[in-house]
Design an enzyme around this catalytic site. Sequence first.
Site, PDB file in Angstrom:
ATOM      1  N   GLU A 202       0.605  -1.142  -0.063  1.00  0.00           N
ATOM      2  CA  GLU A 202       0.046  -0.078  -0.065  1.00  0.00           C
ATOM      3  C   GLU A 202       0.860   1.367   0.077  1.00  0.00           C
ATOM      4  OE1 GLU A 202      -0.535  -2.544   2.064  1.00  0.00           O
ATOM      5  OE2 GLU A 202      -2.610  -3.235   1.453  1.00  0.00           O
ATOM      6  N   HIS A 271      -9.970  -4.376  11.370  1.00  0.00           N
ATOM      7  CA  HIS A 271     -10.646  -4.214   9.947  1.00  0.00           C
ATOM      8  C   HIS A 271     -11.807  -3.421   9.866  1.00  0.00           C
ATOM      9  CE1 HIS A 271      -7.833  -7.682   8.735  1.00  0.00           C
ATOM     10  NE2 HIS A 271      -8.189  -7.477   7.571  1.00  0.00           N
TER      11      HIS A 271
HETATM   12  C1  LIG Z   1      -1.859  -4.302   4.793  1.00  0.00           C
HETATM   13  C2  LIG Z   1      -3.066  -5.291   4.148  1.00  0.00           C
HETATM   14  N1  LIG Z   1      -3.422  -5.319   2.875  1.00  0.00           N
HETATM   15  C3  LIG Z   1      -4.264  -5.937   2.468  1.00  0.00           C
HETATM   16  C4  LIG Z   1      -4.964  -6.925   3.444  1.00  0.00           C
HETATM   17  C5  LIG Z   1      -6.044  -7.719   2.489  1.00  0.00           C
HETATM   18  N2  LIG Z   1      -5.600  -9.128   2.575  1.00  0.00           N
HETATM   19  C6  LIG Z   1      -5.607 -10.092   3.781  1.00  0.00           C
HETATM   20  S1  LIG Z   1      -4.688 -11.306   3.174  1.00  0.00           S
HETATM   21  C7  LIG Z   1      -4.180 -10.759   1.833  1.00  0.00           C
HETATM   22  C8  LIG Z   1      -3.432 -11.817   1.170  1.00  0.00           C
HETATM   23  C9  LIG Z   1      -2.113 -12.344   1.752  1.00  0.00           C
HETATM   24  O1  LIG Z   1      -1.464 -12.963   0.972  1.00  0.00           O
HETATM   25  P1  LIG Z   1      -0.414 -13.883   1.599  1.00  0.00           P
HETATM   26  O2  LIG Z   1       0.699 -12.846   2.039  1.00  0.00           O
HETATM   27  O3  LIG Z   1       0.368 -14.809   0.426  1.00  0.00           O
HETATM   28  O4  LIG Z   1      -0.826 -14.938   2.787  1.00  0.00           O
HETATM   29  P2  LIG Z   1      -1.902 -16.151   2.589  1.00  0.00           P
HETATM   30  O5  LIG Z   1      -3.169 -15.536   2.687  1.00  0.00           O
HETATM   31  O6  LIG Z   1      -1.644 -16.806   1.043  1.00  0.00           O
HETATM   32  O7  LIG Z   1      -1.592 -16.946   3.764  1.00  0.00           O
HETATM   33  C10 LIG Z   1      -4.813  -9.669   1.479  1.00  0.00           C
HETATM   34  C11 LIG Z   1      -4.567  -8.867   0.221  1.00  0.00           C
HETATM   35  C12 LIG Z   1      -4.649  -6.957   4.567  1.00  0.00           C
HETATM   36  N3  LIG Z   1      -5.263  -7.638   5.306  1.00  0.00           N
HETATM   37  N4  LIG Z   1      -3.705  -5.932   4.810  1.00  0.00           N
END
Ligand SMILES: Cc1ncc(C[n+]2csc(CCOP(=O)(O)OP(=O)(O)O)c2C)c(N)n1
Lengths: 470, 337
Positions: A202, A271
Amino acid sequence: MSVDILMPALSPTMEEGTLSKWLKKEGDAIRSGDVIAEIETDKATMEVEAVDEGVLAKIVVPEGTENVKVNAVIAVLAADGEDVTKAAPSRPKADKAGAVSDADSVKEAKQAVPEQEDPKPKTPEQPRAAVVKDPSLPEGTTFTDTTVRDALRDAMAEEMRKDERVFVMGEEVAQYQGAYKVTRELLQEFGDRRVVDTPITEHGFAGLGVGAAFAGLRPIVEFMTFNFAMQAIDQIINSAAKTLYMSGGQMGCPIVFRGPNGAASRVGAQHSQDYSAWYAQIPGLKVIAPYDAADAKGLLKAAIRDPNPVVFLEHELLYGQSFPVPDVDDYIVPIGKAAVKREGTDVTLVAHSRMVGFALQAAERLAEEGISAEVIDLRTLRPLDTDTVIESVKKTNRLVCCEEGWRFMGVGAEIAATVVAEAFDWLDAPPVRVHQKDVPLPYAANLEALSLPNADDIVEAARKVCEGAF
Amino acid sequence: MATKPKSAKKAPIKATKAEMLAFYREMLLIRRFEEKAGQLYGMGKIAGFCHLYIGQEAVVTGMQACLKEGDQVITGYRDHGHMLACGMDPNGVMAELTGRIGGLSRGKGGSMHMFSKEKNFYGGHGIVGAQVPLGTGLAFANKYRGNDNVSLAYFGDGAANQGQVYEAFNMASLWKLPVVYVIENNMYAMGTSVERHASETELYKRGISFEIEGEEVDGMDVLAVREAGEKAVKHARSGKGPYILEMKTYRYRGHSMSDPAKYRKREEVDDIRSHHDPIEGLKSQIIELGHATEDDLKKIDNEIKAIVKEAADFSLESPEPDASELWTDVLIEEAVG
Ligand SMILES: Cc1ncc(C[n+]2csc(CCOP(=O)(O)OP(=O)(O)O)c2C)c(N)n1
Ligand SMILES: [Mg+2]
């Protein structure tokens, strides 16, 4: 011509310091860049470098002197070939006032102040934002029920068709069609040059968007939710909001930061925050928080065309709700204009975003009790249309401010203070605020419900301000 | 593909019978627990975001086996497995998912936000990447105190793109902090594949410019995880600073319960399930080595089912928090001075 060497400010907070050591003595030749003295500030010992060249004609402040004010003359430099003995500080007053060792002159300097005319220049009055009227719809305009989600989508699509500089960027906006499907089908129509999936970075992509806006593009930066914009808030405020001012008006930043703001459903404290008051506090931003689909569409289009950075706060729990949207080409709602969503005579309910829905429900119920409530949808939080609020209060004499976020230092506080200041004589009761409880949002269903404000709270608040009136 | 083909896994098995059975039990507990959580979500008993760990069980199970008393663990929102592996009470975890007073955060945190001082589990964080500096801070505290504890900071492939991760890497390496960064590369960040979100897809190399050693690990093989984990933890514990383990793994379910997972093919999921499942893989090794029979394992399965059933029952019987809980725990009310 001799040159004064002044006590330098060696940190943004430094007001005075100790001249701990002279590294040059009178008569020494000085070249620019030479270290001539050492100074102790509150934080560190710093070296003073000469800027000008010449001969050190006179040391005005001896080493070891404490509390030397910034900008006091500490030495005098004679230009090459000048008569060193004749060189004298050009601003003796400043010298004396600066060096605290000279106690008498300090007093003198202080006493001199009241005799002068008020040296503080008068701040010119802040110009008011021009308030524009909603365009009146042509006779016989038809409406189509549209979800807030699709209205936002349509706004982006229309502006992207119109202006090649407009592009959308954010997490999952393209291939996934948007985490909340607000960018649905934009990728198909505009391609991946203009609908850009970003990594989860972000702070990085918000900054990148600001840079692109400086360069003349018109980015729409989607935050999956505004909770994640906290990672990026430095770029939003320090880079996007302040640069026009800092550049003396040269460097505009036409960018929209948009996404859902506020509570969703059972997603817990990290959130679920309402950032209305945060962004609305910042000069250099415009902040919009619409309720219904028509405003969402018309205001987003206006935001995309606006030459300024706009924070556009949506609400996840409204995305799926449908409202009539006028079937007109290029429907624009002016930024900075509140809307009276229901007319009434007994109490003014001011709200924005999802709280408008609750205020309308409350007004319906209050009507059954014989209380006629006027509902104002602020729509834009900055610039805030206080005229519409005040006009209403002058009629109803009572005010309830509703917001989903916390009360403390909030939107309601700003409105109440403005009304009290500008329409005090029209108020028949102290304004009341409806808001979220002063705790992080809990996950448990019952606690979450207790925490968030709803129509019941507004009804109760309205009854309270109307107490004894009927 | 995320994992090595089966034929490559011919290394001699470096685990005792007891260890292998314990790993089997642990992974199965996580799997069954998550399946139950998915069910309860479907029934509306769990709400909000709920990220299941199914498919990734070998990672926490193998890593936890490398830790000793006092070592700390921190992760993101896909945290149920980590908590169970840390020995946190399944009843308390499940009751937090249902938002009840018997939950580990008294119902106030939910799926993404649970903690246990007692088990040295530091959360449970909803902001992608935030746990990485936090985990580095846990390591800082260890070094500050002069103990020889290590912290494990788990994060996803998507989180590996957050700037704060690299700020943490730099400090950890500069100050030789005892932290092991465990990147759970399950190939997707929500709907975005690693190839689409990362310029360098071999995430174990992300420490190179910080002088942090990294290694790729088959995260679907609990024994491989344990072996790599021991090396990394030893490195950190001996004062050599941080270490990065990139676990190649896979989540079988959607990103969260609301994800339709249209960004990948059904066959991709099926292929990994049938050829690389961490539990099935270990099971066949156990049976091949004669450590247990199908029947023995069935017995373990039944024991696990009973534990999970009890957790589910508890999570539904435990009452919602009292309304007064709304106002507690905002600040520690303690007079200072
Ligand atoms: C700063 C932030 N940006 C966006 C999100 C929304 N979000 C939650 S999980 C996620 C994906 C994360 O993927 P990864 O790091 O690969 O972990 P996984 O879910 O695959 O375990 C996103 C975009 C968030 N929680 N926090
Ligand atoms: Mg991932």
